[in-house]
Motif scaffolding. Structure first.
Motif, PDB file in Angstrom:
ATOM      1  N   ILE A 142       0.848  -1.191   0.000  1.00 54.75           N
ATOM      2  CA  ILE A 142       0.000   0.000   0.000  1.00 54.75           C
ATOM      3  C   ILE A 142       0.886   1.244   0.000  1.00 54.75           C
ATOM      4  CG2 ILE A 142      -1.855  -1.220   1.206  1.00 54.75           C
ATOM      5  CD1 ILE A 142      -1.136   0.355   3.696  1.00 54.75           C
ATOM      6  N   GLU A 166      -1.339   6.199   2.466  1.00 52.70           N
ATOM      7  CA  GLU A 166      -2.451   5.412   2.994  1.00 52.70           C
ATOM      8  C   GLU A 166      -2.046   4.712   4.289  1.00 52.70           C
ATOM      9  OE1 GLU A 166      -4.143   2.457   0.319  1.00 52.70           O
ATOM     10  OE2 GLU A 166      -5.090   1.464   2.049  1.00 52.70           O
ATOM     11  N   ALA A 167      -0.800   4.221   4.318  1.00 51.79           N
ATOM     12  CA  ALA A 167      -0.314   3.560   5.535  1.00 51.79           C
ATOM     13  C   ALA A 167      -0.354   4.543   6.705  1.00 51.79           C
ATOM     14  CB  ALA A 167       1.109   3.048   5.300  1.00 51.79           C
ATOM     15  N   ARG A 195      -3.883   5.182   7.925  1.00 49.82           N
ATOM     16  CA  ARG A 195      -4.431   4.074   8.711  1.00 49.82           C
ATOM     17  C   ARG A 195      -3.805   4.025  10.095  1.00 49.82           C
ATOM     18  NH1 ARG A 195      -4.949  -0.482   3.964  1.00 49.82           N
ATOM     19  NH2 ARG A 195      -5.043  -1.976   5.686  1.00 49.82           N
ATOM     20  N   ILE A 196      -2.520   4.342  10.165  1.00 53.23           N
ATOM     21  CA  ILE A 196      -1.862   4.363  11.482  1.00 53.23           C
ATOM     22  C   ILE A 196      -2.458   5.473  12.355  1.00 53.23           C
ATOM     23  CG2 ILE A 196       0.324   4.951  12.631  1.00 53.23           C
ATOM     24  CD1 ILE A 196       1.752   3.432  10.335  1.00 53.23           C
ATOM     25  N   ASP A 247      -3.302  -5.241  10.488  1.00 54.01           N
ATOM     26  CA  ASP A 247      -3.992  -4.370   9.543  1.00 54.01           C
ATOM     27  C   ASP A 247      -3.287  -4.464   8.184  1.00 54.01           C
ATOM     28  OD1 ASP A 247      -5.150  -2.370   8.077  1.00 54.01           O
ATOM     29  OD2 ASP A 247      -4.964  -0.820   9.589  1.00 54.01           O
ATOM     30  N   PHE A 248      -1.991  -4.171   8.133  1.00 54.65           N
ATOM     31  CA  PHE A 248      -1.248  -4.328   6.870  1.00 54.65           C
ATOM     32  C   PHE A 248       0.207  -4.600   7.210  1.00 54.65           C
ATOM     33  CE2 PHE A 248      -1.101   0.276   7.731  1.00 54.65           C
ATOM     34  CZ  PHE A 248       0.268   0.488   7.716  1.00 54.65           C
ATOM     35  N   TRP A 249       0.953  -4.996   6.227  1.00 55.03           N
ATOM     36  CA  TRP A 249       2.367  -5.239   6.525  1.00 55.03           C
ATOM     37  C   TRP A 249       3.327  -5.022   5.367  1.00 55.03           C
ATOM     38  CZ3 TRP A 249       5.823  -9.276   5.106  1.00 55.03           C
ATOM     39  CH2 TRP A 249       5.273 -10.238   4.252  1.00 55.03           C
ATOM     40  N   ILE A 279       4.546  -1.951   2.498  1.00 57.11           N
ATOM     41  CA  ILE A 279       4.366  -0.588   2.019  1.00 57.11           C
ATOM     42  C   ILE A 279       5.242  -0.374   0.788  1.00 57.11           C
ATOM     43  CG2 ILE A 279       4.609   1.849   2.617  1.00 57.11           C
ATOM     44  CD1 ILE A 279       4.033   1.240   5.385  1.00 57.11           C
ATOM     45  N   TRP A 322       1.488  -3.195  10.877  1.00 56.53           N
ATOM     46  CA  TRP A 322       0.622  -2.323  11.663  1.00 56.53           C
ATOM     47  C   TRP A 322      -0.580  -3.132  12.107  1.00 56.53           C
ATOM     48  CZ3 TRP A 322       0.484   1.505  14.708  1.00 56.53           C
ATOM     49  CH2 TRP A 322      -0.730   2.155  15.026  1.00 56.53           C
ATOM     50  N   CYS A 345      11.614   4.429   8.360  1.00 53.02           N
ATOM     51  CA  CYS A 345      10.202   4.147   8.664  1.00 53.02           C
ATOM     52  C   CYS A 345       9.775   4.864   9.943  1.00 53.02           C
ATOM     53  CB  CYS A 345       9.971   2.647   8.815  1.00 53.02           C
ATOM     54  SG  CYS A 345      10.021   1.773   7.245  1.00 53.02           S
ATOM     55  N   PHE A 347       6.635   7.236  10.100  1.00 54.71           N
ATOM     56  CA  PHE A 347       5.436   6.708  10.759  1.00 54.71           C
ATOM     57  C   PHE A 347       5.461   6.875  12.279  1.00 54.71           C
ATOM     58  CE2 PHE A 347       6.078   4.190   6.824  1.00 54.71           C
ATOM     59  CZ  PHE A 347       4.969   4.646   6.136  1.00 54.71           C
TER      60      PHE A 347
END
Lengths: 401, 401
Positions: free
Chosen positions: B2, B6-7, B10-11, B265-267, B269, B279, B300, B304
């Motif tokens: 993603i 967007e990451a 979402r975070i 959620d996702f992993w 990027i 995340w 990162c 983030f």
């Protein structure tokens, strides 16, 4: 009246960096290195793979070959054997290149089958290998003395195997507010009096600049009180006074301190706000006397106390940094004093920094000072400047001030 | 994979500001206000003089008049009487304007003689008077919630008579480094092992961003160790893991945490360095899994973890700020991943910021990371860019990182 630049030079010339102290690596962030950090090991310690794949001998690894996988070399767990003819070792990013291998066959260029691997693309010699010492080698100077340590530096010092760091002691900076009309916040306010804002604003500024503030009790506007408080500040690396608003405040500070051995260097600067500024030496302790007006005190502190604190902390000596910006509205010609004009910062459509001076610059208005993004620097005798002119600004929030 | 934006969204959407705590004004610097600061008094509390001179009645103060000086009004010591016809009161900057007076005759426009004063220039009505409330009035909102307090703000809150401030609790951020090949600096290094740099670099970054780091003991690369350490971090506002360099590190973290109630959620990027990024939520504690590679972990973290820490601290949610700069040398076209390229910063002759990418960008090179002034942001599929092109950069040292 002396120019701002000369005043700063004379202040910085009178200050020396503090000595070193040992702090744990974990406490090193933001501190100033007193000694360089050198590498205590080589990183990577040996040739390692930069990718996941297979460590092979390039001569064996043509397309169609079938290599026997004799072991694995993940990061931190080196394969102890040797890659012989027709053999391969599974390897992962950061894994040590085993003896005998001379290249890395990428995972995506290989087909694994039943304890063997077949190259589908022939590797070139020496590919995907990070050589020993690619990052640093034992003895390399990694971080110089005089550097303010960032989070990245802490990581680098850790990687170079330093549990401790030698940093400059934070300079202890005494702050003495004078005036019998001022009270601390929450304390009873005498009739006609005001709440003292200077001491704690300056303490925060000292902290932002890397110093250790020592807020002394408020000294009433009389010689004994000021002399007594100054005595209490003898163990400081620098004593900062801010005058009461009474008549002849600077004469008072000078008159009170003279019998204590105070030697004045200068006390008037061609700037606005903040003309009256004392600089001198109180029996070996440098003394910076700021105006009592809160806005003047803060502007003078940005220009003189931040560089002084940095110099004491072991950072390079010099003025606070300025940035180019464009004027958001026209400004009139300046007189012979260097002017520091409170301004809002914004960005124009092209991303350029725009500084727009506040319409009212009365030096009693602390609220305008707090709202300002920057001070626009106007040189003595600067001509009138139309909107859009290039100016220099001192950005305040990036100083933590 | 993603996109970075967007990451981050979402975070940030998964995080809420910490609650408030009461701190002393003197401890407020750098903290984030949880409640607005309003003025508890009016400043100046009454009309005061902006200059040294004489408080007079304008109708009496024509050139040649001779006014009797009946008292003085220095700052903080109001004159209790009234200025009557033919009278004047000596006044100083910040001194209260006595009753009866309606203007200030400047000192330099007056000749003092024997208890009297003669205007040499006639004053205009209402001149040199700072009206009550010029700076602020009781009840005014001076500082909004969500503001990071500067030294100037501390001064303003003091002037508004606040000995205490309500600020957001510093978010506690657990940091868990995993990997059985890593040691802490100064500890014995296992054969083939390396010294862990991530935990303390990230702790410093968290501190720079306003959080309170909690460095957990290193967890070996096995499920029990990781699950146990994660359990210890249940009281954190955010748990940050950094993987070991072993194979399938992220699968391992996920596999170890899954039975503990971890919801991913996702992993992945679309960025470089740092593709693998976890995340998710560990039974109510948000979890950010950073890559194990030190450069990737730091990049990162800048993108983030700083925004996450700020968001938890009560600051507005958003990406780290970028600045415009000019490329110091040409760069090739980019692929589909967003690229963050380590660069040196300098200024050109016109004062513009120039970012020159380092020639070698290997993500194992922490030294290059520490030396970088900025990261050049290269969007996915950005075309080749000649030297002098406009780029966006993330300035690292201004982030304290």
């Amino acid at each position: 009246m002396i120019p701002v630049e000369e005043a700063l030079e004379r202040i910085l010339a009178g200050l020396s960096p503090t000595g070193a102290e040992t702090v744990a690596l974990a406490e090193g962030w933001g501190r100033i290195l007193a000694h360089p950090v050198t590498a205590r090991l080589t990183q990577p310690p040996t040739d390692v793979s930069a990718m996941d794949g297979y460590a092979v001998r390039v001569e064996d690894a043509g397309v169609g070959a079938r290599l026997r996988v004799i072991g694995a070399s993940p990061a931190g767990h080196p394969f102890s054997g040797r890659v012989g003819p027709g053999e391969a070792v599974r390897i992962f990013t950061g894994g040590a290149l085993p003896a005998g291998a001379d290249t890395v066959l990428l995972q995506e260029d290989a087909a694994a089958e039943d304890g063997h691997v077949r190259p589908t693309e022939a590797p070139r010699p020496g590919r995907h290998i990070r050589r020993a010492g690619l990052d640093f080698a034992t003895g390399d100077t990694l971080l110089p003395a005089g550097r303010r340590l960032t989070a990245r530096d802490i990581g680098l010092a850790a990687a170079a195997n330093h549990p401790w760091l030698q940093v400059h002691r934070r300079p202890r900076i005494g702050i003495l507010a004078t005036g019998d009309e001022i009270s601390l916040p929450g304390d009873p306010i005498p009739p006609g009096g005001i709440v003292s804002s200077n001491a704690h604003a300056l303490a925060a500024l000292v902290r932002a600049a890397g110093g250790e503030p020592l807020v002394l009790p408020i000294a009433a506007d009389d010689r004994d009180a000021i002399a007594g408080a100054a005595e209490a500040a003898r163990r400081c690396d620098l004593l900062v006074t801010t005058g009461g608003a009474s008549v002849g405040e600077h004469d008072l500070v000078q008159a009170a301190l003279g019998p204590q051995g105070f030697a004045l260097d200068f006390w008037k600067i061609a700037m606005r706000p903040g003309k009256p500024l004392i600089w001198g030496d109180l029996r070996g302790t440098p003394l910076l006397g700021l105006p009592g007006n809160p806005v003047s005190a803060l502007v003078c502190a940005v220009l003189f106390l931040i560089p002084a604190t940095r110099r004491l902390s072991g950072l390079p000596a010099g003025p606070v940094e300025t940035r180019p910006a464009l004027l958001g509205r026209e400004m009139p010609a300046n007189d012979r004093r260097q002017d520091y004009v409170r301004a809002e910062l914004s960005q124009d459509a092209a991303g350029a920094l725009v500084a727009t001076p506040f319409a009212v610059q009365d030096s009693s208005m602390l609220r305008t000072m707090a709202a300002a993004g920057a001070l626009i620097l106007r040189r003595p005798h600067a001509p009138a400047a139309p909107a859009g002119s290039a100016v220099e600004v001192v950005e305040l929030s990036s100083l933590g001030v």
